[in-house]
Scaffold this motif. Structure first.
Motif, mmCIF file in Angstrom:
data_model
loop_
_atom_site.group_PDB
_atom_site.id
_atom_site.type_symbol
_atom_site.label_atom_id
_atom_site.label_comp_id
_atom_site.label_asym_id
_atom_site.label_seq_id
_atom_site.Cartn_x
_atom_site.Cartn_y
_atom_site.Cartn_z
ATOM 1 N N ALA A 63 5.370 7.091 0.854
ATOM 2 C CA ALA A 63 4.393 6.815 1.904
ATOM 3 C C ALA A 63 4.247 5.307 2.054
ATOM 4 O O ALA A 63 4.444 4.547 1.093
ATOM 5 C CB ALA A 63 3.047 7.455 1.582
ATOM 6 N N HIS A 64 3.890 4.878 3.281
ATOM 7 C CA HIS A 64 3.715 3.452 3.564
ATOM 8 C C HIS A 64 2.758 3.301 4.729
ATOM 9 O O HIS A 64 2.838 4.033 5.720
ATOM 10 C CB HIS A 64 5.060 2.807 3.894
ATOM 11 C CG HIS A 64 5.002 1.306 3.945
ATOM 12 N ND1 HIS A 64 4.534 0.606 5.039
ATOM 13 C CD2 HIS A 64 5.359 0.377 3.024
ATOM 14 C CE1 HIS A 64 4.598 -0.683 4.794
ATOM 15 N NE2 HIS A 64 5.106 -0.855 3.570
ATOM 16 N N GLY A 65 1.832 2.352 4.604
ATOM 17 C CA GLY A 65 0.863 2.118 5.655
ATOM 18 C C GLY A 65 1.490 1.555 6.915
ATOM 19 O O GLY A 65 2.455 0.773 6.864
ATOM 20 N N GLN A 105 -0.447 5.985 8.464
ATOM 21 C CA GLN A 105 0.453 5.983 7.317
ATOM 22 C C GLN A 105 1.683 6.831 7.640
ATOM 23 O O GLN A 105 1.581 7.945 8.163
ATOM 24 C CB GLN A 105 -0.251 6.548 6.082
ATOM 25 C CG GLN A 105 0.598 6.544 4.817
ATOM 26 C CD GLN A 105 -0.049 7.293 3.667
ATOM 27 O OE1 GLN A 105 -0.320 8.489 3.791
ATOM 28 N NE2 GLN A 105 -0.310 6.605 2.566
ATOM 29 N N ILE A 163 3.582 11.111 10.387
ATOM 30 C CA ILE A 163 2.601 10.039 10.475
ATOM 31 C C ILE A 163 1.223 10.668 10.505
ATOM 32 O O ILE A 163 0.989 11.643 11.229
ATOM 33 C CB ILE A 163 2.811 9.186 11.746
ATOM 34 C CG1 ILE A 163 4.189 8.508 11.713
ATOM 35 C CG2 ILE A 163 1.720 8.131 11.879
ATOM 36 C CD1 ILE A 163 4.517 7.757 12.982
ATOM 37 N N GLY A 218 -3.143 9.607 10.341
ATOM 38 C CA GLY A 218 -4.100 8.518 10.453
ATOM 39 C C GLY A 218 -5.299 8.932 11.266
ATOM 40 O O GLY A 218 -5.637 10.130 11.345
ATOM 41 N N TYR A 222 4.765 8.947 6.045
ATOM 42 C CA TYR A 222 5.068 9.625 4.781
ATOM 43 C C TYR A 222 6.349 10.425 4.930
ATOM 44 O O TYR A 222 6.758 10.812 6.038
ATOM 45 C CB TYR A 222 3.916 10.525 4.339
ATOM 46 C CG TYR A 222 3.632 11.687 5.272
ATOM 47 C CD1 TYR A 222 4.268 12.921 5.120
ATOM 48 C CD2 TYR A 222 2.714 11.558 6.320
ATOM 49 C CE1 TYR A 222 4.007 13.977 5.970
ATOM 50 C CE2 TYR A 222 2.445 12.600 7.174
ATOM 51 C CZ TYR A 222 3.092 13.818 7.000
ATOM 52 O OH TYR A 222 2.831 14.865 7.854
ATOM 53 N N ASP A 277 0.807 -1.223 0.000
ATOM 54 C CA ASP A 277 0.000 0.000 0.000
ATOM 55 C C ASP A 277 0.840 1.273 0.000
ATOM 56 O O ASP A 277 0.346 2.337 0.334
ATOM 57 C CB ASP A 277 -0.926 0.017 1.225
ATOM 58 C CG ASP A 277 -0.153 -0.048 2.535
ATOM 59 O OD1 ASP A 277 1.084 -0.222 2.492
ATOM 60 O OD2 ASP A 277 -0.777 0.088 3.608
ATOM 61 N N GLY A 278 2.089 1.162 -0.388
ATOM 62 C CA GLY A 278 2.953 2.347 -0.353
ATOM 63 C C GLY A 278 3.589 2.637 -1.690
ATOM 64 O O GLY A 278 3.420 1.910 -2.669
#
Length: 859
Positions: free
Chosen positions: A310-312, A318, A376, A378, A320, A228-229
């Motif tokens: 970015a990465h979950g 997430q 971060i 979320g 970033y 997801d990134g």
């Protein structure tokens, strides 16, 4: 033979664009394409009217069409299709409300270019990258004739175009949302975020004169990061060479010292006239009448890089990160130093022995820019959160090449000088919170936002090598001395809150407030209320009222520069120094503003959008520079001030007493003048902005029409009183006539931009026009106007298949160039020395027509 463009009145351009847009049937070109889709750089750009914008509000559901404030969205393909060297020049082609400064440039400001949004200082425009603050340059305008005393700005030219997905430009005050600097608006650079594919392009071109060549290589690639990134990488390299333009000396103007009856060299008279009993130097027969090439465009080599990733983290968060890095080495040619000047004015025969025919100094800057954000975001406890850390740094090292210090003995002394460095660092910690609450009385959830921010700043001015500042200093740019070196820091903290909702289905309301406290000048509170009411689905009205501020930069508060020449010593004193305090200086205060705007939008079809906005910006405490205070005692019988006015004994004694408290004395045969930055007065800027965009589909292709215009005017509302200690002296004021013109008339009375893009299968073309209105100028104390001028740009491209495409373009097709200063406004020294005085304050450049070609590969 040069082509000449037709003369069009502003009304005819407006009517033509309006009729063309009004006749367009409904067609939405790619309106539902994702925001990060990369389209061919010469494509007829898709409409951006339905794009969700993230600038200027903490809500998440506003588009260009339904925004309560005027916002422009410029896509990556729009930027590339301009064929410009960098982001700053591309934006100038796209937005009539943003203009790159044509004149009032100091040495360094020809390399670190400023820009004006709504005709005001670049220091009043905030630049963001992915919504995070980008730092201003370490350079502060003020020395050597800088146009914005005490102001610094983010250098847009350092941001790689290859990394940009789109640009969002908010044309309204937003200090209550973002803090300092956002008086006139915000430029938010949104980076590409695709996780696959990429492109590589090579672009090259040159001026119609065969010089000023430029080559750019740009690349971008998107990579997946887990499930997801993404990691998106961009790189860019540009090499721009000088476009050489001469300042030709008139026939008979003497370049060398004269020769007396005994064969000795003797100094020339004023305006390089021959002294009595002397004869011209035999070297005059071989003089170069075109040796002075200061009008040439700067050259530079720019390398830049960008990362967006970015990465979950789990299901609700997430990580970033963004980063940009730029390295630029740039050179600007300075005034030619004539042999007669070396011998007569500076009395430097050892320098003349090394450069018997004179020399041409070159100012060089080596600049590094680094920015980085990690955060971060979320959801937690029903709130959307965004916590981030940002670090920015800009370092500018300055050199004077191929020059001399007339106070030193040659050969043996340096010909290249290190003049010193400027360094600005900025660290920001930020927390944003947002949550929607269902309120029965409202037609949409009440979106509440809140946050806090902490910022630490550090500024340094480091001295150059001692030869760069001792005595007369390096010719063309005197280095920073050890007395002018400084290190300074400050901290600030802020809290802010906001709320927005649709009170009814047609009435939108957004309020924001912010409080900031700075460790040096104290606290500032700002607020903003913006609203929109849609009378129908196609017609709406919007309005905003806000207040804002521009904090005096560390560079302004600790600015000090010392220069020396045969005419004496000049000091721009640090505002808190003993010299400045003795002359009535007070601590710099924030420039404060009240913004008002009122606009209407009309969308008669999905393919046509019209917006008209009126604005007023009142600025209190505008930064400026005091008069030069001191006197010339080189002729003990005639003591004069900086304006040449003879001082009385009492006036001389007043100056001596004031400077004496700071330990400064002016000796007989010497001259000394001091000034400092100060808040000079209040201004009001009023204007109108019109934008029209339409799309049309025909049997022979797709068309996109666009038109935009800006009309603005700045007036001086009040000038502060001069300090009491200076009131008995002549020619002391805070706003000279030339300073007023620099403040009010840098930009044309109006600017219009019109464009037409066409696409049919794999073929595309664009034509756009920029119509600059009359621009008022002051030279040698004489006012004049440059008439309106139309600049035309053409480009076309073709898809070649297998990911390849090619483009050709001509910028400034009808070769419009910097215009002349009228003969009646030229100075006596110019008339006596050069053929033509060029208007360096013109909106046109010296380069003229520029053609380019581009090859692009997409994968």
């Amino acid at each position: 033979m040069r082509l000449r463009s037709p003369t069009l009145s502003p009304l005819s351009v407006l009517v033509a664009a309006g009729l063309a847009a009004g006749s367009a049937p409904a067609f939405a070109a790619g309106a539902d394409a994702p925001a990060n889709t990369v389209v061919s750089s010469s494509n007829v750009a898709a409409s951006t009217l339905d794009a969700v914008v993230v600038t200027g509000s903490r809500t998440s559901n506003r588009t260009v069409k339904n925004s309560s404030t005027p916002i422009d969205v410029i896509s990556a393909e729009d930027l590339a299709s301009t064929g410009q060297a960098n982001l700053l020049e591309a934006l100038q082609r796209s937005l009539p409300s943003l203009s790159q400064i044509g004149g009032y440039q100091s040495d360094q400001e020809s390399l670190i270019r400023g820009y004006q949004l709504r005709n005001l200082s670049p220091g009043y425009t905030l630049v963001l990258v992915n919504g995070k603050r980008r730092n201003a340059s370490a350079y502060v305008s003020g020395a050597n004739g800088g146009g914005y005393p005490g102001h610094a700005w983010a250098d847009l030219a350092l941001i790689p175009v290859s990394a940009i997905d789109r640009i969002e430009v908010l044309r309204d005050g937003a200090s209550a949302v973002y803090g300092s600097d956002a008086i006139t608006g915000v430029i938010n650079v949104i980076l590409k975020s695709q996780a696959q594919g990429g492109d590589v392009s090579v672009e090259s071109g040159q001026s119609i004169d065969g010089d000023g060549s430029r080559t750019s290589v740009r690349a971008n690639i998107g990579l997946p990061w887990g499930q997801d990134g993404f990691i998106n990488l961009s790189g860019e390299s540009t090499r721009q060479h000088h476009a050489i333009r001469t300042r030709r000396y008139i026939d008979g103007y003497l370049s060398y010292p004269a020769v007396d009856a005994d064969g000795n060299l003797v100094a020339l008279r004023p305006n390089n006239q021959l002294p009595a009993g002397a004869t011209p130097n035999p070297a005059e027969a071989g003089r170069d009448a075109e040796a002075n090439t200061i009008l040439s465009s700067p050259s530079y080599a720019l390398r830049s890089f960008a990362l967006n990733a970015a990465h979950g983290i789990g299901e609700d968060a997430q990580f970033y990160a963004t980063a940009t890095a730029s390295d630029r080495t740039a050179q600007a040619i300075q005034n030619f130093r004539l042999p007669a000047t070396i011998f007569g004015t500076y009395n430097a025969p050892s320098v003349l022995n090394v450069w018997p025919d004179g020399f041409l100094p070159v100012l060089e800057t080596k600049e590094q820019q680094y920015t980085g954000t990690a955060g971060i975001k979320g959801q937690w406890g029903g709130w959307d959160y965004d916590a981030s850390l940002t670090g920015n740094r800009n370092t500018v090292r300055t050199y004077t090449r191929d020059s001399a210090n007339f106070s030193l003995d040659y050969p043996g002394a340096p010909t290249d000088f290190y003049d010193g460095k400027l360094d600005y660092q900025q660290g920001i910690a930020n927390l944003d919170l947002r949550r929607g609450f269902d309120v029965a009385a409202f037609a949409s959830p009440l979106e509440v936002s809140a946050g806090a921010e902490y910022q630490h700043e550090r500024y340094e001015r480091g001295a150059g090598q001692w030869e760069s500042y001792t005595g007369f200093g390096a010719a063309a740019f005197v280095g920073y001395s050890t007395a002018d070196a400084v290190e300074a820091t400050r901290n600030s903290k802020a809290v802010y809150a906001g709320a927005a909702t649709n009170v009814t289905s047609r009435w939108y309301l957004d309020a924001a407030a912010r409080w900031e406290d700075h460790s040096d000048f104290g606290s500032v509170s700002t607020g903003r209320l913006t609203t929109r009411f849609d009378f129908t689905d196609t017609f709406g009205i919007r309005a905003t009222v806000s207040n804002g501020f521009h904090a005096p930069s560390l560079g302004a508060q600790f600015y000090q520069a010392t220069g020396s020449c045969p005419c004496g010593t000049t000091l721009v004193a640090q505002v808190s120094s003993p010299a400045a305090l003795a002359l009535g200086a007070t601590p710099l205060q924030p420039e404060k503003a009240n913004n008002y705007s009122l606009g209407v939008t009309w969308d008669p079809s999905p393919a046509l959008h019209v917006a008209l906005d009126a604005y007023q910006i009142d600025i209190r405490g505008q930064l400026g520079q005091s008069s030069q205070i001191g006197y010339n005692a080189q002729d003990p019988e005639r003591i004069t001030d900086n304006s040449g006015t003879v001082l009385s004994a009492a006036q001389k004694n007043t100056i001596d007493a004031l400077l004496g408290t700071a330990g400064i004395s002016i000796l007989s045969g010497d001259a000394f003048y001091a000034s400092y930055f100060t808040n000079v007065g209040d201004t009001r800027t009023r204007g109108l902005e019109l934008t029209v965009e339409a799309n049309q589909e025909t049997g022979w292709g797709k068309l996109r029409w666009s038109y935009a215009a800006n009309v603005g005017r700045t007036t001086i509302r009040e000038v502060r009183d001069i300090p009491e200690v200076l009131q008995g002296l002549p020619n002391i004021n805070l706003l000279t006539r030339s300073s007023e013109y620099a403040l009010r008339f840098r930009t044309p009375a109006y600017t219009q931009v019109a464009g037409l893009g066409w696409q049919n299968g794999r073929w595309r073309s664009n034509v756009d026009f920029t119509y600059y209105g009359p621009i008022k100028r002051l030279n040698n104390g004489v006012e004049y106007k440059q008439p309106p001028v139309l600049v035309t740009n053409l480009s076309g491209s073709v898809e070649l298949g297998s990911g390849w495409s090619a483009a050709l373009g001509i910028n400034n097709a009808f070769d419009k160039r910097t215009r002349k200063v009228p003969e009646h406004a030229r100075s006596a020294s110019d008339v006596a020395s050069i053929e033509t005085t060029w208007d360096t304050g013109d909106v046109l450049s010296t380069i003229g027509t520029f053609w380019y070609g581009r090859v692009n590969y997409r994968f």
